[in-house]
Motif scaffolding. Structure first.
Motif, PDB file in Angstrom:
ATOM      1  N   SER A 111      -0.520  -3.723  -3.609  1.00  0.00           N
ATOM      2  CA  SER A 111       0.562  -4.776  -3.616  1.00  0.00           C
ATOM      3  C   SER A 111       1.990  -4.232  -4.659  1.00  0.00           C
ATOM      4  O   SER A 111       2.843  -4.808  -4.804  1.00  0.00           O
ATOM      5  N   SER A 112       1.819  -2.521  -4.453  1.00  0.00           N
ATOM      6  CA  SER A 112       2.547  -1.921  -4.562  1.00  0.00           C
ATOM      7  C   SER A 112       3.124  -0.831  -3.696  1.00  0.00           C
ATOM      8  O   SER A 112       1.439  -0.414  -2.837  1.00  0.00           O
ATOM      9  N   ARG A 113       3.839  -0.449  -3.495  1.00  0.00           N
ATOM     10  CA  ARG A 113       4.177   0.864  -1.802  1.00  0.00           C
ATOM     11  C   ARG A 113       2.928   2.803  -3.008  1.00  0.00           C
ATOM     12  O   ARG A 113       3.175   2.926  -1.905  1.00  0.00           O
ATOM     13  N   ASN A 114       3.218   1.761  -4.915  1.00  0.00           N
ATOM     14  CA  ASN A 114       2.966   3.765  -5.522  1.00  0.00           C
ATOM     15  C   ASN A 114       0.532   3.491  -4.526  1.00  0.00           C
ATOM     16  O   ASN A 114       0.694   4.149  -4.480  1.00  0.00           O
ATOM     17  N   GLN A 115       0.393   2.275  -4.894  1.00  0.00           N
ATOM     18  CA  GLN A 115      -0.778   2.085  -4.537  1.00  0.00           C
ATOM     19  C   GLN A 115      -1.220   2.214  -3.284  1.00  0.00           C
ATOM     20  O   GLN A 115      -2.478   3.114  -2.796  1.00  0.00           O
ATOM     21  N   ALA A 116      -0.319   2.042  -2.068  1.00  0.00           N
ATOM     22  CA  ALA A 116      -0.282   1.769  -1.012  1.00  0.00           C
ATOM     23  C   ALA A 116      -0.179   3.414  -0.823  1.00  0.00           C
ATOM     24  O   ALA A 116      -1.238   3.847   0.481  1.00  0.00           O
ATOM     25  N   ARG A 117       0.317   4.416  -1.267  1.00  0.00           N
ATOM     26  CA  ARG A 117       0.448   5.732  -0.750  1.00  0.00           C
ATOM     27  C   ARG A 117      -0.779   6.372  -0.962  1.00  0.00           C
ATOM     28  O   ARG A 117      -1.477   6.730  -1.054  1.00  0.00           O
ATOM     29  N   GLN A 118      -1.431   5.954  -2.628  1.00  0.00           N
ATOM     30  CA  GLN A 118      -2.562   6.578  -2.887  1.00  0.00           C
ATOM     31  C   GLN A 118      -3.817   6.177  -2.079  1.00  0.00           C
ATOM     32  O   GLN A 118      -4.696   6.078  -1.693  1.00  0.00           O
ATOM     33  N   PHE A 119      -4.027   4.810  -1.848  1.00  0.00           N
ATOM     34  CA  PHE A 119      -5.133   4.402  -0.371  1.00  0.00           C
ATOM     35  C   PHE A 119      -5.108   5.416   0.517  1.00  0.00           C
ATOM     36  O   PHE A 119      -5.548   5.673   1.205  1.00  0.00           O
ATOM     37  N   VAL A 120      -3.845   5.440   1.391  1.00  0.00           N
ATOM     38  CA  VAL A 120      -3.935   5.760   2.181  1.00  0.00           C
ATOM     39  C   VAL A 120      -4.250   7.931   2.066  1.00  0.00           C
ATOM     40  O   VAL A 120      -5.522   7.727   2.688  1.00  0.00           O
ATOM     41  N   LEU A 127      -5.258   5.280  11.439  1.00  0.00           N
ATOM     42  CA  LEU A 127      -4.398   4.873  12.201  1.00  0.00           C
ATOM     43  C   LEU A 127      -4.676   5.098  13.828  1.00  0.00           C
ATOM     44  O   LEU A 127      -5.261   6.174  14.317  1.00  0.00           O
ATOM     45  N   ASN A 128      -4.410   4.072  14.681  1.00  0.00           N
ATOM     46  CA  ASN A 128      -4.986   4.215  16.046  1.00  0.00           C
ATOM     47  C   ASN A 128      -6.710   4.159  15.904  1.00  0.00           C
ATOM     48  O   ASN A 128      -6.765   5.397  17.215  1.00  0.00           O
ATOM     49  N   GLY A 129      -7.097   4.443  14.858  1.00  0.00           N
ATOM     50  CA  GLY A 129      -9.130   4.923  15.049  1.00  0.00           C
ATOM     51  C   GLY A 129      -9.801   6.295  14.794  1.00  0.00           C
ATOM     52  O   GLY A 129     -10.527   6.253  14.549  1.00  0.00           O
ATOM     53  N   LYS A 130      -8.361   6.504  14.067  1.00  0.00           N
ATOM     54  CA  LYS A 130      -8.466   8.077  13.779  1.00  0.00           C
ATOM     55  C   LYS A 130      -7.863   8.176  12.147  1.00  0.00           C
ATOM     56  O   LYS A 130      -7.474   7.786  11.838  1.00  0.00           O
ATOM     57  N   LYS A 131      -8.531   8.994  12.116  1.00  0.00           N
ATOM     58  CA  LYS A 131      -8.726   9.930  10.107  1.00  0.00           C
ATOM     59  C   LYS A 131      -7.235  10.305   9.684  1.00  0.00           C
ATOM     60  O   LYS A 131      -6.752  10.954  10.858  1.00  0.00           O
ATOM     61  N   ALA A 132      -6.026   9.345   8.621  1.00  0.00           N
ATOM     62  CA  ALA A 132      -4.994   9.653   8.472  1.00  0.00           C
ATOM     63  C   ALA A 132      -4.665   9.386   7.453  1.00  0.00           C
ATOM     64  O   ALA A 132      -4.980   8.293   6.672  1.00  0.00           O
ATOM     65  N   ASN A 133      -4.239  10.569   6.444  1.00  0.00           N
ATOM     66  CA  ASN A 133      -4.274  10.537   4.942  1.00  0.00           C
ATOM     67  C   ASN A 133      -2.672  10.970   4.375  1.00  0.00           C
ATOM     68  O   ASN A 133      -3.152  11.870   3.286  1.00  0.00           O
ATOM     69  N   ILE A 134      -1.725  10.910   4.927  1.00  0.00           N
ATOM     70  CA  ILE A 134      -0.807  11.267   4.689  1.00  0.00           C
ATOM     71  C   ILE A 134       0.679  10.221   5.128  1.00  0.00           C
ATOM     72  O   ILE A 134       0.588   9.633   6.026  1.00  0.00           O
ATOM     73  N   PRO A 135       0.802  10.063   3.805  1.00  0.00           N
ATOM     74  CA  PRO A 135       1.686   8.384   3.543  1.00  0.00           C
ATOM     75  C   PRO A 135       2.831   8.561   4.096  1.00  0.00           C
ATOM     76  O   PRO A 135       3.522   7.201   4.575  1.00  0.00           O
TER      77      PRO A 135
END
Length: 208
Positions: A111-120, A127-135
Motif C-alpha cells: 500500500s506504500s513504498r515504505n511497506q514495500a521496502r519492509q516486505f522486500v 527476483l527471477n526465482g531467487k532470494k532477494a532482500n535488498i530494496p
C-alpha cells in the motif's frame, strides 16, 4: 517528513549563499560597497536564493521521501544518472522508479513504498526465482518479481493480494494476478512517474 524537509531546505539555502556570496554582494560585477545599497542588494539576493532553493529542496524532498532514499544513496544515484547517456534528470527518475521496492509497490503488492521496502527486507518476494532482500536492487527489462508461497498466509499480504484484481499497474509492468508476480516489460519513462518532481531543479541543485 515535514520537519526533515525544513532542515534540508535550510541547509541548501546556506550552501547556496556560501557558493554565491560574491555574486550576492557585488551583483553583476558592480562594487556596491558596504553601504545601504549594498545591504539592500544582499537582502534581495538572499530572498531570491531562498525562493529558488525552496523549490529545489521541495523537489529533492519529494524524491527522498517518496522513494525512501537517503542522502548518500541519492547522491550516488545522481552520479550514475550523470554518467549515463541521455538527460540526467530523466535518468535519475528511471533509476529511482526501477528499484525493487518501488516495483513491489507499483505492481500493487504493497500500500506504500515504505511497506514495500519492509516486505522486500523480510524476504516476502523473489527476483527471477531467487532470494532477494535488498530494496535498492535495480531491475531491468525481463526481470520478474513474485510473492513467495510461504508469505501468502500473512494477513496483511493476503488483504493486499485480494485487492490485486482491482489494481491498475503502470504500462511498463505486467501483473500476473494468478501467479502473484509482476514482470518489467519496458523501462519506465518520465511520464510513468507518479511523484510530482521537477527533475531539472534537482539537477541544478546537485550539479557543481
Amino acid at each position: 517528513l515535514e520537519q526533515w524537509y525544513v532542515v534540508l531546505e535550510n541547509i541548501y539555502i546556506l550552501e547556496y549563499l556560501f557558493e554565491h556570496a560574491v555574486d550576492l554582494l557585488l551583483g553583476d560585477g558592480d562594487d556596491l560597497g558596504a553601504g545601504d545599497h549594498g545591504q539592500a542588494h544582499l537582502t534581495g539576493g538572499i530572498e531570491l536564493a531562498g525562493k529558488h532553493v525552496h523549490l529545489s529542496a521541495q523537489c529533492v524532498a519529494h524524491s527522498h521521501g517518496g522513494y525512501g532514499v537517503l542522502e548518500g544513496q541519492f547522491e550516488t544515484l545522481f552520479d550514475r544518472a550523470e554518467r549515463k547517456q541521455g538527460v540526467t534528470g530523466e535518468n535519475l527518475l528511471v533509476l529511482l522508479e526501477s528499484r525493487f521496492d518501488n516495483i513491489v509497490y507499483r505492481a500493487g503488492f504493497a500500500s506504500s513504498r515504505n511497506q514495500a521496502r519492509q516486505f522486500v527486507r523480510h524476504n516476502h518476494f523473489t527476483l527471477n526465482g531467487k532470494k532477494a532482500n535488498i530494496p535498492s536492487i535495480e531491475l531491468k527489462v525481463g526481470d520478474v518479481i513474485q510473492l513467495k508461497e510461504s508469505s501468502k498466509d500473512s494477513a496483511i499480504i493476503k488483504e493486499l493480494v485480494d485487492a490485486l484484481a482491482s489494481k491498475n499497474p503502470p504500462a511498463w509492468l505486467e501483473l500476473d494476478v494468478d501467479n502473484l508476480s509482476a514482470k518489467v516489460v519496458r523501462m519506465p519513462s518520465k511520464e510513468d512517474i507518479d511523484i510530482p518532481v521537477e527533475e531539472q531543479m534537482i539537477v541544478e541543485l546537485y550539479s557543481k
